[in-house]
Scaffold this motif. Structure first.
Motif, PDB file in Angstrom:
ATOM      1  N   LYS A  43       6.270  10.886  10.960  1.00  0.00           N
ATOM      2  CA  LYS A  43       7.196   9.870  11.470  1.00  0.00           C
ATOM      3  C   LYS A  43       6.789   8.472  11.003  1.00  0.00           C
ATOM      4  N   TYR A  44       5.473   8.212  10.929  1.00  0.00           N
ATOM      5  CA  TYR A  44       5.007   6.859  10.635  1.00  0.00           C
ATOM      6  C   TYR A  44       4.584   6.669   9.185  1.00  0.00           C
ATOM      7  N   MET A  45       4.724   7.711   8.379  1.00  0.00           N
ATOM      8  CA  MET A  45       4.429   7.541   6.956  1.00  0.00           C
ATOM      9  C   MET A  45       5.429   6.579   6.327  1.00  0.00           C
ATOM     10  N   ALA A  48       5.764   0.910   6.967  1.00  0.00           N
ATOM     11  CA  ALA A  48       5.699  -0.497   6.533  1.00  0.00           C
ATOM     12  C   ALA A  48       6.733  -0.774   5.451  1.00  0.00           C
ATOM     13  N   CYS A  49       6.826   0.123   4.490  1.00  0.00           N
ATOM     14  CA  CYS A  49       7.795  -0.045   3.402  1.00  0.00           C
ATOM     15  C   CYS A  49       9.223  -0.052   3.938  1.00  0.00           C
ATOM     16  N   GLU A  50       9.520   0.870   4.871  1.00  0.00           N
ATOM     17  CA  GLU A  50      10.860   0.938   5.449  1.00  0.00           C
ATOM     18  C   GLU A  50      11.148  -0.312   6.278  1.00  0.00           C
ATOM     19  N   THR A  51      10.173  -0.788   7.035  1.00  0.00           N
ATOM     20  CA  THR A  51      10.357  -2.002   7.827  1.00  0.00           C
ATOM     21  C   THR A  51      10.644  -3.191   6.922  1.00  0.00           C
ATOM     22  N   HIS A  86       0.839  -1.208   0.000  1.00  0.00           N
ATOM     23  CA  HIS A  86       0.000   0.000   0.000  1.00  0.00           C
ATOM     24  C   HIS A  86       0.871   1.255   0.000  1.00  0.00           C
ATOM     25  N   ASP A  87       1.930   1.265   0.805  1.00  0.00           N
ATOM     26  CA  ASP A  87       2.863   2.399   0.830  1.00  0.00           C
ATOM     27  C   ASP A  87       3.450   2.655  -0.551  1.00  0.00           C
ATOM     28  N   GLU A  90       2.027  -2.965  15.310  1.00  0.00           N
ATOM     29  CA  GLU A  90       1.244  -1.891  15.934  1.00  0.00           C
ATOM     30  C   GLU A  90       1.776  -0.533  15.512  1.00  0.00           C
ATOM     31  N   ASP A  91       3.097  -0.405  15.446  1.00  0.00           N
ATOM     32  CA  ASP A  91       3.689   0.857  14.996  1.00  0.00           C
ATOM     33  C   ASP A  91       3.308   1.155  13.553  1.00  0.00           C
ATOM     34  N   VAL A  92       3.369   0.118  12.710  1.00  0.00           N
ATOM     35  CA  VAL A  92       3.024   0.306  11.300  1.00  0.00           C
ATOM     36  C   VAL A  92       1.566   0.742  11.161  1.00  0.00           C
ATOM     37  N   ASN A  93       0.684   0.145  11.956  1.00  0.00           N
ATOM     38  CA  ASN A  93      -0.742   0.435  11.848  1.00  0.00           C
ATOM     39  C   ASN A  93      -1.165   1.725  12.544  1.00  0.00           C
ATOM     40  N   SER A  94      -0.208   2.379  13.232  1.00  0.00           N
ATOM     41  CA  SER A  94      -0.551   3.607  13.958  1.00  0.00           C
ATOM     42  C   SER A  94      -0.423   4.840  13.091  1.00  0.00           C
ATOM     43  N   ARG A  95      -0.265   4.639  11.773  1.00  0.00           N
ATOM     44  CA  ARG A  95      -0.099   5.768  10.852  1.00  0.00           C
ATOM     45  C   ARG A  95      -1.313   6.673  10.872  1.00  0.00           C
TER      46      ARG A  95
END
Length: 692
Positions: free
Chosen positions: A553-555, A558-561, A322-323, A687-692
């Protein structure tokens, strides 16, 4: 090894302190005012030369003092070896070993730092000589079989003096380090271990140096309209990097394909490094270098590492796709030459998208992050969490290696001074460019019952303040400052019995936890709003700016992870399979296509530019695992209240205070009151990824 460890890749208002008054708001605390101007020196009214010596070590009033420190360390080490190997010793074996380790580290760590940081060539040269000599002494000690047998007997049979769990744990760490030199092997194998260690150092150094080398190609290899986007030397085009910020897609593409192109000579170095590491691990009883590197860590073995990475990549894959779809849409809006997103587009359009969605203009944000305000924010945070304050102290003549270094005393309201932090924050020619934390002296209990206070250096590369403007930090610089201060406070708040396990002297995947946790504080709206204020007016940062900054910060998290998972898996495969089952190019392509949603570009071999393969061989996963642990701690202890004294004290008492004195998982279990599973760590990052 004996415990010699390379330096880690860690305000008292005084009336005699004199500095000019800058032309900006004076509504700052003494700490904030000090860091909003260049350091000024304490006036010397005595008739002496006023040279206290580096770090207030009197011998280092002159560079010749390194020779005195070196000779003293050699002499003291000899006495401690004799004490450890003679039958009539009067104290625990682990105490002798730790004092021996401390004797070596107090010279080696200091010398290694001065070697890279001191602008005076005489000091740097003398420090390098001391570092080389101490390293030579360590190698000699690593062949002392009487010393090894004494330690092994204690770890296997128990000491003649009562031991606790920490004593036994640290003694085993010493034994493990010792056996990495192959001292427990027959002579021919031990000599081979020594040869392999030398080979690894040599080849690793050559590989790292080549990762930064530019690529030269003939002009004719590039279309004429692209040549002048790069440096030109005669008939050659010089490509120095990835050019990720270039607005020209063709330039980004050319740079990517040229800079990451397969280099046979660099591949040969990497394969030689991997071969030497595998043989070393096999000689020391491990089935692979990855097993050797992860032994005693939070993960403990490569199987757990891969379970973590494979679980994580599956969880974040849909969000990562999605990112990338969003980035592709941004590319289409910019009427690019090609609408399909490519690997060289990702960094560029990530920056474009963040700016477009959240209007993140770093120059505007920087006005609200003068260095003094950031230090005030850290001070208030530490006061709230730990009852600790940072107090600026004027330095004595000769105490620091550069005039622009600040000194902080870390003061606990009840316990007194906990240690000292030297802050070398500003850019200068010849200074190492990487932000980092150095341990100069580790904390430990001494023989007379007092505590040896830790001393560390934080090295950043912030813009210099001027007469009219303080050093203004971008949001990324603020995050880096908090990160490095997390390392420093790990050392300051620890009260370990032994310096061998003080502060950051623990496994790599655990050492980054306190520093990564500080990044969560640095991007929390409540924390930012508590200190961010305009350098001229002292007006607090507008709420909408804080909201935009924290959201950005959270944009694309997921892609970066997912990208970091790909890097980590490749690192594991390179160090876990020997010989490689396929060519390096095919291994990179297969791993990228399996673990990253951007397909591999033919004939590009990214690992040949990845210097972390040397310093973090088989441990690059540590960044992700540390972030997972830090996330779990943040959500369970600080997400509801980032200033919680109760949870701050709990965090210090159960985790920070012990350094590496307990197994990492035991410390985490003590803090969280349960033993997290690998899936728990995966879910923390999800959880961090979904907190965008």
């Amino acid at each position: 090894m004996i415990g010699f460890r390379k330096v880690r890749l860690v305000l008292r208002a005084v009336s005699s302190r004199v500095h000019s008054c800058p032309r900006y708001s004076s509504s700052w605390s003494p700490l904030g005012a000090a860091f909003n101007a260049k350091p000024a020196r304490k006036l010397n009214f005595s008739f002496t030369n006023g040279n206290a010596g580096l770090f207030e070590i009197s011998e280092l009033a002159d560079f010749y003092g390194f020779y005195a420190l070196k000779e003293r360390a050699i002499s003291e080490s000899s006495k401690l070896v004799a004490e450890a190997t003679e039958p009539g010793r009067q104290r625990k074996m682990v105490e002798i070993f730790d004092e021996l380790s401390d004797t070596l580290c107090r010279v080696a760590d200091l010398a290694e730092f001065i070697r890279v940081a001191h602008p005076n060539l005489n000091f740097a040269t003398a420090a390098e000589d001391a570092s080389v000599n101490i390293a030579g002494l360590v190698e000699k000690l690593n062949t002392n079989r009487a010393l090894y047998k004494s330690l092994r007997h204690v770890t296997e049979q128990g000491d003649m003096f009562p031991e606790d769990d920490v004593d036994r744990h640290v003694a085993k760490l010493f034994l493990f380090d010792f056996e990495q030199s192959g001292i427990h092997l027959e002579e021919s194998k031990r000599k081979r271990v020594v040869e392999l260690n030398e080979e690894i150092l040599k080849v690793g150094s050559q590989f790292m140096e080549a990762t930064q080398q530019p690529i030269s190609i003939k002009k004719e290899a590039l279309p004429e309209h692209l040549r002048y986007s790069f440096n030109l030397e005669g008939d050659n085009v010089i490509v120095t990097g990835m050019y990720s910020e270039s607005h020209n897609e063709a330039v980004r593409e050319a740079a990517y394909k040229i800079y990451l192109h397969h280099q046979p000579f660099q591949e040969e170095r990497l394969l030689n490094l991997l071969t030497a590491r595998h043989e070393l691990a096999a000689l020391c009883g491990f089935s692979s270098y990855a097993h050797r590197a992860t032994s005693g860590t939070l993960a403990d073995n490569p199987e757990t590492v891969m379970q973590f990475l494979e679980g994580l990549v599956e969880e974040v894959r849909p969000a990562a796709v999605h990112d990338l779809d969003i980035l592709e849409q941004y590319k289409a809006k910019h009427k690019s030459q090609a609408s399909v997103l490519q690997p060289w587009d990702v960094p560029y359009y990530t920056a474009v998208a963040k700016h477009g969605r959240h209007k993140v203009d770093h120059s505007e944000f920087a006005k609200y992050f003068p260095l003094g305000a950031c230090m005030e924010g850290l001070n208030e945070l530490f006061r709230s969490l730990y009852n600790v304050t940072l107090e600026h102290e004027p330095v004595e003549g000769g105490e620091v290696w550069c005039d622009e270094v600040y000194k902080l005393a870390v003061l606990h309201e009840e316990e007194g001074v906990l240690g000292y932090i030297y802050c070398d924050f500003f850019e200068r020619i010849g200074k190492p460019q990487q932000d980092c934390h150095f341990t100069i002296r580790g904390g430990r209990q001494t023989r007379d019952g007092t505590y040896q206070l830790p001393v560390v250096v934080l090295m950043l590369n912030l813009p210099e303040p001027s007469w009219s403007t303080p050093s203004l930090l971008s949001p990324g610089m603020v995050e880096n400052l908090f990160h490095e201060m997390g390392h420093a406070m790990h050392s300051m708040l620890g009260r370990t019995k032994y310096q061998h396990v003080t502060g950051t002297r623990c496994s790599t995947d655990f050492a980054e936890v306190p520093s990564v946790l500080m990044e969560y504080f640095a991007t929390d709206p409540r924390v930012l709003s508590s200190f961010a204020k305009h350098y001229k007016t002292c007006e607090p940062i507008p709420e909408d700016m804080v909201t935009s900054l924290c959201a950005s910060k959270y944009m694309f998290n997921a892609c970066e992870t997912q990208l970091q998972v790909f890097y980590s898996v490749l690192d594991q495969r390179l160090h876990g399979i020997h010989p490689l089952e396929t060519s390096l190019v095919d291994l990179v392509a297969d791993t990228q296509n399996e673990f990253y949603s951007m397909k591999h570009v033919s004939q590009t071999v990214w690992p040949l530019r990845f210097a972390h393969l040397v310093g973090y061989g088989a441990k690059y996963y540590s960044y992700l695992m540390s972030r997972a642990v830090a996330s779990r701690i943040w959500h369970e202890c600080f997400a509801d209240d980032p200033f919680s004294r109760a949870n701050g004290e709990l965090y210090r008492r159960t985790l920070l205070a012990h350094g590496g004195g307990k197994l990492p998982m035991t410390l985490i279990e003590d803090l969280l009151k349960k033993r997290p599973t690998t899936q728990d760590f995966v879910q923390s990052l999800v959880e961090d990824v979904n907190s965008r």
